[in-house]
Write an enzyme that holds these catalytic residues in place. Sequence first.
Site, PDB file in Angstrom:
ATOM      1  N   SER A   1     -22.544   7.374  49.330  1.00 36.93           N
ATOM      2  CA  SER A   1     -21.391   8.149  48.884  1.00 36.93           C
ATOM      3  C   SER A   1     -21.790   9.172  47.820  1.00 36.93           C
ATOM      4  O   SER A   1     -21.337  10.329  47.848  1.00 36.93           O
ATOM      5  CB  SER A   1     -20.321   7.206  48.341  1.00 36.93           C
ATOM      6  OG  SER A   1     -19.228   7.918  47.818  1.00 36.93           O
TER       7      SER A   1
ATOM      8  N   ILE B   1     -29.467  -2.107  40.086  1.00 39.05           N
ATOM      9  CA  ILE B   1     -28.206  -1.534  39.631  1.00 39.05           C
ATOM     10  C   ILE B   1     -27.071  -2.500  39.947  1.00 39.05           C
ATOM     11  O   ILE B   1     -27.075  -3.155  40.991  1.00 39.05           O
ATOM     12  CB  ILE B   1     -27.942  -0.158  40.279  1.00 39.05           C
ATOM     13  CG1 ILE B   1     -26.657   0.471  39.731  1.00 39.05           C
ATOM     14  CG2 ILE B   1     -27.907  -0.265  41.795  1.00 39.05           C
ATOM     15  CD1 ILE B   1     -26.446   1.903  40.187  1.00 39.05           C
TER      16      ILE B   1
ATOM     17  N   GLU C   1     -35.522   2.210  44.067  1.00 37.90           N
ATOM     18  CA  GLU C   1     -36.427   1.263  44.706  1.00 37.90           C
ATOM     19  C   GLU C   1     -35.685   0.523  45.803  1.00 37.90           C
ATOM     20  O   GLU C   1     -34.519   0.160  45.655  1.00 37.90           O
ATOM     21  CB  GLU C   1     -36.954   0.281  43.658  1.00 37.90           C
ATOM     22  CG  GLU C   1     -37.969  -0.712  44.176  1.00 37.90           C
ATOM     23  CD  GLU C   1     -38.515  -1.616  43.087  1.00 37.90           C
ATOM     24  OE1 GLU C   1     -39.130  -2.644  43.433  1.00 37.90           O
ATOM     25  OE2 GLU C   1     -38.315  -1.307  41.899  1.00 37.90           O
TER      26      GLU C   1
ATOM     27  N   ARG D   1     -13.869   1.557  39.693  1.00 40.01           N
ATOM     28  CA  ARG D   1     -13.423   2.410  38.593  1.00 40.01           C
ATOM     29  C   ARG D   1     -14.304   3.651  38.452  1.00 40.01           C
ATOM     30  O   ARG D   1     -14.176   4.388  37.479  1.00 40.01           O
ATOM     31  CB  ARG D   1     -13.421   1.636  37.276  1.00 40.01           C
ATOM     32  CG  ARG D   1     -12.526   0.414  37.266  1.00 40.01           C
ATOM     33  CD  ARG D   1     -12.441  -0.197  35.876  1.00 40.01           C
ATOM     34  NE  ARG D   1     -11.707  -1.461  35.870  1.00 40.01           N
ATOM     35  CZ  ARG D   1     -11.432  -2.167  34.769  1.00 40.01           C
ATOM     36  NH1 ARG D   1     -11.848  -1.721  33.593  1.00 40.01           N
ATOM     37  NH2 ARG D   1     -10.772  -3.302  34.849  1.00 40.01           N
TER      38      ARG D   1
ATOM     39  N   CYS E   1     -23.264 -10.706  23.546  1.00 41.53           N
ATOM     40  CA  CYS E   1     -24.706 -10.985  23.541  1.00 41.53           C
ATOM     41  C   CYS E   1     -25.182 -11.593  24.852  1.00 41.53           C
ATOM     42  O   CYS E   1     -26.397 -11.729  25.064  1.00 41.53           O
ATOM     43  CB  CYS E   1     -25.069 -11.909  22.383  1.00 41.53           C
ATOM     44  SG  CYS E   1     -24.511 -13.626  22.582  1.00 41.53           S
TER      45      CYS E   1
END
Length: 567
Positions: A470, A424, A457, A433, A303
């Site tokens: 990349s 992000i 953005e 990973r 949570c």
Amino acid sequence: GESRGGGRSRRTGMTNADMPPPSGTAVTANGGSDSLVVAEVLVGGSVKAAGVSKPTGETVTITADDLAITADARAVVTPPLTLDVAVVPPPKEYKVGDRVSALASFDNAYHPADVIDVRFVPIATIGDDGLLESSTDPSSAAATRSHYVRYVGFDKRLDEWLESKHLEPYVALSVEDTEDEIGGNVLSPRAGDGDTPRSGGRKLTRNLKRRYDEINNKTGAVEDLAPIDQKLEKEHDERTKVKNVKVVQCGAHEVDAWYFSPYPAAVGKKTENGITSTPATDPSGAPPPPHVQCDKLYVCETCLKYFRKRATLGAHEAKCDAKNPPGKMIYSHERSGDDAEGDIKDPPPDLAFWEVDGSKMKVYCQNLCLLAKLFLDHKTLYFDVAPFLFYVLTEKDAVTGNHVAVGYFSKEKFSAEDFNLACILTLPPYQRRGYGNLLISMSYELSKREGKFGTPERPLSDLGQVSYRSFWCRVLLQTLHQHKASLSLKDLSAKTGFREYDISSALTSLNLLKYWKGQHIVSATPKIVEDHMKSFSSNSKLLSVNPEWMRWEPVPVPAPAGDRRKR
């Protein structure tokens, strides 16, 4: 070869009684034509032979005459031996703004650094009454001076507290060294550098420098920003200059925090959401100081609620019934039976994407933003989460069945610039990973289904720039390879969903874009494309969205009545 008792020295063939009383004198004595003995007269009359060279089987005897300081004896007199006790001077006291040479913990080497803050850390001592006592008074012997330093030319995530013993006065060797240390040759192009725009004789304009920095993943200096942006940047740096959390523990992972995060301290009345009800004055909606100040912060991995004590977290986990992010699962990526992903005996965890509405699940999204701020410097959205949708990537725990967040991206419900991503992050324990590639791939898949050309953005973080560069290069090379490298910028945009500006930037970094007759053209052959693809094909961990596994359709969102606050 030393004798300190009353016996005979095996090296010199004489007793201590035969030795003269002076001490501290080194002599070179001739014991014969083919012999040489170097001895030192020690305290108490004992002899220490420093070196002997004599014919085999012969005994060298040193007499009182041999010890006479004459030209024939070639005696060498040294000063009396004294024991000097080195007095260590107290460490220099540095103040805010000083530049020092700091012993960095990340590589155990000295680097130039600026002192950002100073504090006095109490040291427990035993008082006259036999009880432990401590003090933060600078004049007290029970307090030590600690300095918060920022390493010149390094990212803020490496800032740390150091004691005075790890700091030395800074000395610049030369002007060139100073430029190197402050990043003068890293953060901005210089004349004569073959890799910079100036090398071709072109005038370095602001737009050209910005494109150069984007291609090479450089972070521009504050002075290069517009005046209003410079003011905002300086205000942001002042508010967040010192980390308030040293370590965060989430589940089984304990991670060093990178940046400041405005976790509110428990000073006001708490609501049922766990967020203090103190009125917010910051434009981002964040509560005013005081903020949480602690060495370790505990976060529930399901949570995302936060606690300052391990016992409090344990009590919460005993009754927490959250099994996954509070939203709708829009994508499921089952990898348990995929042999190509790795060893079938230890399969990678299944993945899923969850769409969480910031206006409906306000507390979860606020906690997610606060956790993300520990690892993002320029994130300013903390509590005004209602205008955003959050897409959370999770791993499924094979034991508990819980879906644990490993990363996310957010996007505005309505963006005037049609941005498909606002923020992000892949959490540090789950980086490398291929999850960053999967998050970006999902953002573009959503844009395709909305019938839009997506772009993130700005500004992007340094790691965000690397991830996007990349991703763009890899997808563009694959598309060019499929069509024999005979596509224009417009064709590539239509097939990938990328904006032409992003395509141009990526191809320029690969040297596959040329300016000819007033327009940019793709300059590549199938062989060149294949050569570039070899450098991107080595990472087998990269993941991409499979459109067939999507369970999402766009929902029309009406434009807001007023201006929305940017993140």
